[in-house]
Design a protein around this motif. Sequence first.
Motif, PDB file in Angstrom:
ATOM      1  N   THR A 199     -14.578   1.441   9.912  1.00 59.60           N
ATOM      2  CA  THR A 199     -13.341   2.125  10.280  1.00 59.60           C
ATOM      3  C   THR A 199     -12.383   1.214  11.026  1.00 59.60           C
ATOM      4  O   THR A 199     -11.167   1.236  10.776  1.00 59.60           O
ATOM      5  CB  THR A 199     -13.661   3.362  11.145  1.00 59.60           C
ATOM      6  N   VAL A 217     -15.929  -0.178   3.985  1.00 64.13           N
ATOM      7  CA  VAL A 217     -15.289  -0.963   5.045  1.00 64.13           C
ATOM      8  C   VAL A 217     -15.421  -0.218   6.373  1.00 64.13           C
ATOM      9  O   VAL A 217     -15.137   0.980   6.443  1.00 64.13           O
ATOM     10  CB  VAL A 217     -13.792  -1.199   4.722  1.00 64.13           C
ATOM     11  N   ARG A 248      -7.655  -2.068  -3.298  1.00 64.97           N
ATOM     12  CA  ARG A 248      -8.960  -2.546  -2.864  1.00 64.97           C
ATOM     13  C   ARG A 248      -9.925  -1.374  -2.728  1.00 64.97           C
ATOM     14  O   ARG A 248      -9.519  -0.261  -2.428  1.00 64.97           O
ATOM     15  CB  ARG A 248      -8.853  -3.239  -1.505  1.00 64.97           C
ATOM     16  N   GLU A 249     -11.191  -1.636  -2.921  1.00 65.07           N
ATOM     17  CA  GLU A 249     -12.210  -0.620  -2.662  1.00 65.07           C
ATOM     18  C   GLU A 249     -12.515  -0.615  -1.159  1.00 65.07           C
ATOM     19  O   GLU A 249     -12.799  -1.660  -0.579  1.00 65.07           O
ATOM     20  CB  GLU A 249     -13.479  -0.907  -3.468  1.00 65.07           C
ATOM     21  N   THR A 250     -12.443   0.556  -0.537  1.00 64.17           N
ATOM     22  CA  THR A 250     -12.554   0.634   0.925  1.00 64.17           C
ATOM     23  C   THR A 250     -13.693   1.540   1.411  1.00 64.17           C
ATOM     24  O   THR A 250     -13.853   1.718   2.616  1.00 64.17           O
ATOM     25  CB  THR A 250     -11.236   1.163   1.515  1.00 64.17           C
ATOM     26  N   GLU A 299      -7.514   5.076   4.031  1.00 66.38           N
ATOM     27  CA  GLU A 299      -8.228   3.832   4.306  1.00 66.38           C
ATOM     28  C   GLU A 299      -7.407   2.594   3.978  1.00 66.38           C
ATOM     29  O   GLU A 299      -7.822   1.473   4.317  1.00 66.38           O
ATOM     30  CB  GLU A 299      -9.540   3.822   3.523  1.00 66.38           C
ATOM     31  N   MET A 300      -6.255   2.756   3.368  1.00 63.55           N
ATOM     32  CA  MET A 300      -5.391   1.612   3.095  1.00 63.55           C
ATOM     33  C   MET A 300      -4.663   1.136   4.361  1.00 63.55           C
ATOM     34  O   MET A 300      -4.155   0.015   4.396  1.00 63.55           O
ATOM     35  CB  MET A 300      -4.354   1.974   2.024  1.00 63.55           C
ATOM     36  N   LEU A 327     -10.280  -1.081   8.687  1.00 58.87           N
ATOM     37  CA  LEU A 327      -9.433  -0.505   7.639  1.00 58.87           C
ATOM     38  C   LEU A 327      -7.986  -0.948   7.811  1.00 58.87           C
ATOM     39  O   LEU A 327      -7.434  -0.927   8.912  1.00 58.87           O
ATOM     40  CB  LEU A 327      -9.501   1.021   7.686  1.00 58.87           C
ATOM     41  N   ASP A 359       0.820  -1.208   0.000  1.00 59.00           N
ATOM     42  CA  ASP A 359       0.000   0.000   0.000  1.00 59.00           C
ATOM     43  C   ASP A 359       0.853   1.257   0.000  1.00 59.00           C
ATOM     44  O   ASP A 359       0.472   2.271  -0.590  1.00 59.00           O
ATOM     45  CB  ASP A 359      -0.931  -0.003   1.216  1.00 59.00           C
ATOM     46  N   SER A 386      -4.122   0.798   8.786  1.00 62.84           N
ATOM     47  CA  SER A 386      -4.774   0.691  10.086  1.00 62.84           C
ATOM     48  C   SER A 386      -4.430   1.917  10.925  1.00 62.84           C
ATOM     49  O   SER A 386      -3.499   2.660  10.626  1.00 62.84           O
ATOM     50  CB  SER A 386      -4.318  -0.583  10.807  1.00 62.84           C
ATOM     51  N   ARG A 415      -5.539  -7.038   7.048  1.00 65.19           N
ATOM     52  CA  ARG A 415      -5.513  -8.135   6.083  1.00 65.19           C
ATOM     53  C   ARG A 415      -5.997  -9.439   6.727  1.00 65.19           C
ATOM     54  O   ARG A 415      -6.595 -10.287   6.113  1.00 65.19           O
ATOM     55  CB  ARG A 415      -4.087  -8.341   5.537  1.00 65.19           C
TER      56      ARG A 415
END
Length: 448
Positions: free
Chosen positions: A429, A427, A422-424, A360-361, A432, A241, A363, A435
Amino acid sequence: MSVPVPQAPPGQPKKAATAAWIGSALEYYDFFIYGSAAALIFPEVFFDESDPATATLLSLATFGVAYAARPVGALFLGHFGDRLGRKKIMVFTLILMGVSTFLIGCLPTRDQVGTLAPVLLVLCRVLQGISAAGEQASANSMTLEHAPPHRRGFFTSFTLSGTQGGQLLATLVFIPVAALPEEQLLSWGWRLPFWMSIAVAVVGYVIRRKLEETPAFEQQAAAEGVVKLPLAVLMRDHWADVLRVIAGALVASVSTIFTVWALSYATSDSVGMSRSGMLWVGALANLVALAAIPLWATLSDRIGRRPVYLIGAAGSAVTMFLYLWAISTGSYPLTLLLGVVAFGVVYSAANGVWPSFYGEMFSTRVRLSGMAIGTQIGFAVAGFAVTFAAQIAGPDGDNWSAVALFTAALCVPPVVAALSARETAKVPTELLGEREPRKATQPEKVTA
């Protein structure tokens, strides 16, 4: 098992977004007045006037120096932002930017102290770059972690809307300054916008010291402790990311080419447009961007980050070509129209979505580090895109088509990065950047 992040107190998301907008506007006012001065003033004030082409090239290179300093600042500020919290970094960056910009307005010229003048200019520009490295990442993290899950795109877009507001303010301040008689402009007039920045330190402190830390960061610190070495965790768990964000951040080349190189080209002898007229193109484009950015961000909350971002990245490759072509024709109405479309509308799609898309990629434990390091490495390339463009444009500085192709090429990596991400948007919070479930005990953490 991930625990849902507590909702921020009523009104706090709006307060965080407002503080991000105002702070970013003030900070980037400082950052962008340098761009206007580098294109219009500094070649004559700080560099050898006997060789105008080289003086312009060197002046534009000093604009890029701040971008080279930004990755270093990102390592430092990202580390402390993920350990100490978002609020402290937001206050620090504003004060540093305000002081360093004020000092630029106090610098002696080349005629007064010789080569020491550009050296001092570069040092101040480095401090600006270090400050900017932590500003957007901390403000984005603050707004994202305060925002309701279904409106993260909208709230985080206020940071970039503020950035455009700062660019608009910088342009509007420079319009009357650029209209001064040449002698007054080069002696004291150019200093006024820089001196005004001392207000940034005062206003920024008042606005941001009252912010509350984000619920996500406080929950992370209380439940598991903060990360001792955020960079190590970032490179272990999120290296792919980080690479995506670096590639995506290259889209900022559109902004630097539009703001600096195109301004220098349009006002050169080969085209001959007026300084004030071209500054108005930037002002109107940024005014449109102020409205477009939250609209694009709201759309991304509904249909996803990736499609909106792709519109901005791929569309900018086309519209910037048209904008530079319009400048080459010497037609001011055409230049104004395409400038507003290219920068105010199309580029705003990517510009308004990347704060949530990139944030959002990652944590919560490494979000500020991931955003800061990834964006600032990409932005470093974008900053020097102006210098490369000046070289590509040839000895007469008028090969606009080569610069347009160069800009389009820099839009390719952002497109690839978005397609692979990825589409987030939907997702939660607390999930986020995750994996797989994390182990309960991790030795690299210490308590807050």
